[in-house]
Design an enzyme around this catalytic site. Sequence first.
Site, PDB file in Angstrom:
ATOM      1  CD  GLU A   1      21.709 -27.923  69.077  1.00 23.59           C
ATOM      2  OE1 GLU A   1      21.800 -26.312  69.128  1.00 23.59           O
ATOM      3  OE2 GLU A   1      23.044 -28.183  68.253  1.00 23.59           O
TER       4      GLU A   1
ATOM      5  CG  HIS B   1      25.884 -23.674  71.427  1.00 26.11           C
ATOM      6  ND1 HIS B   1      24.229 -23.831  71.567  1.00 26.11           N
ATOM      7  CD2 HIS B   1      26.209 -24.296  69.627  1.00 26.11           C
ATOM      8  CE1 HIS B   1      24.293 -24.759  70.529  1.00 26.11           C
ATOM      9  NE2 HIS B   1      24.928 -25.119  69.921  1.00 26.11           N
ATOM     10  CD  GLU B   2      28.878 -24.980  68.342  1.00 23.44           C
ATOM     11  OE1 GLU B   2      29.459 -26.138  68.337  1.00 23.44           O
ATOM     12  OE2 GLU B   2      28.651 -23.627  67.541  1.00 23.44           O
TER      13      GLU B   2
ATOM     14  CG  HIS C   1      27.761 -29.761  70.474  1.00 26.58           C
ATOM     15  ND1 HIS C   1      26.516 -30.522  70.303  1.00 26.58           N
ATOM     16  CD2 HIS C   1      27.162 -28.206  69.572  1.00 26.58           C
ATOM     17  CE1 HIS C   1      25.378 -29.938  69.591  1.00 26.58           C
ATOM     18  NE2 HIS C   1      25.506 -28.878  68.834  1.00 26.58           N
TER      19      HIS C   1
END
Length: 502
Positions: A299, A269-270, A273
Amino acid sequence: MNVLCMSIQKNLEIINHHQKEIILLNQIGGLLGWDQQTYMPPEASIGRAEQEAFVSSLVHKKMIADEFFNAVIALQKEKLDARTTRLVTKLHKDLSKSRKLPLTFVEELSKTTSLAFDAWQEARKKQDFTIFKPHLEKIVTLKQKQATYISPSSVSYDMLIDDFEEGMTVAKLEPLFEQLKEGLLEILTNIEKSKLYKNQKEILLQKSFPKNDQIYFCEDVFRRIGLSTDSSRIDFAQHPFETSLGFNDIRITTNIRNSPLFSFFSTVHEAGHALYELDLSEKKIYDFLQNAPSYGLHESQSRFWELFIAKNKFFWQYYFPLFKRKFKLSGTRQDWYREIHFIAPSLIRIESDEVHYCMHIILRFEIEKGLLDGSIRVADLPKIWNEKMKKYLGIVPKNDAEGVLQDVHWSSGSFGYFPSYALGTLYAAQLYSALQKQIPSIEKDIVRGDFIGIQKWLKEKVHAFGAFFTADDLIKKVTGEGLNPSVFLNHLREKYGKLYGF
């Protein structure tokens, strides 16, 4: 060069100078925040609050400088290229909002939120909301004041949402979230009626997963999807996050828990980003358009990688053999895939399955709206939180740490941020659908553990534009339509219909 061109050039130099200094100061502030959540000694909190307030005051002074604002006003009257026109329009909006906020207010808000973070950590540790309560009461009052400074006659929450999702309002979100909620409840009802749901039992995920092996896979997937320790790094924090501290300096964090899936998926997830930030900073331009158009669009990049790549059945054709060897798993890939997609309500948002996840966001949206309009008191939050958890997810937290204290966002004053998580999820579904149509062979690449094609597609279709388009316009450009919850809901119906037989 004639006088007119000289005037334009001079004003462009002024705005470029101010933008660069503001961005550099924000990166310094980001470094202070990253350190606070990773390595800073606990007793350093008061000094750190002073430092962060000082940097915030410097940023604000730069934002409200007359020279900067006057240059923007002058350029609005000129005929400029498309990119510069968009930049000037964005600057005018951002600077106009900042100029309405007194410097003393900005300093007070920064110091308050810095101290609140440490109070939040202590409250979580002791499972006691009352420790955080006075800090949150002050933050809510300050955020109400901020909204009033910007637009006294507007809905307070709208003013805060706009900081994260340009043009989004309560009036737009409410019907959108109602459609999403109805669709999710329908899917959950079908799942819960299934015999497979009633008989589901974790077997593979109940074994022990050593910390070092979890870290190994976090570092492995970090590299495989395109990051490098030359320009990024993984650290550990209570609440995983990503932050951009400069060109080729993108930091992410994760957290090791009992299940390897939390650390693994939070890293993916990160990393999503981080990939976006690396592409945005590639041109090494210090201006406000070298950024995401909204937090929801940002996001979408993390949710894209987390939900549509790392939870994709083709991904596990490649990755399961690696997990099986490292963790000495005895089951099949199909067993593993089914277990990691078990649907069950979770008390913790960031541990939630993809069907329940947006219900967590809707709950927070409703609470934030109530806090800002005064219909909910901070003192009543634990009770209201638990009531909404019971209503929307059918479970109730046993303590404040797994309830109202689980998110870091309110300690930083980030009211209006939560809706972007749901919007990002919806955007991600639309982007993956477009990717499948535009590159039909992409799933063959995923099976091979080859993500270069996905990286290039995202860079070309999304990352390259920065904030030149609004989020909605960019999604229309890539997918052919604006925000559409039906794409995500159909994805869930198809995926979980097969898994649960409905």
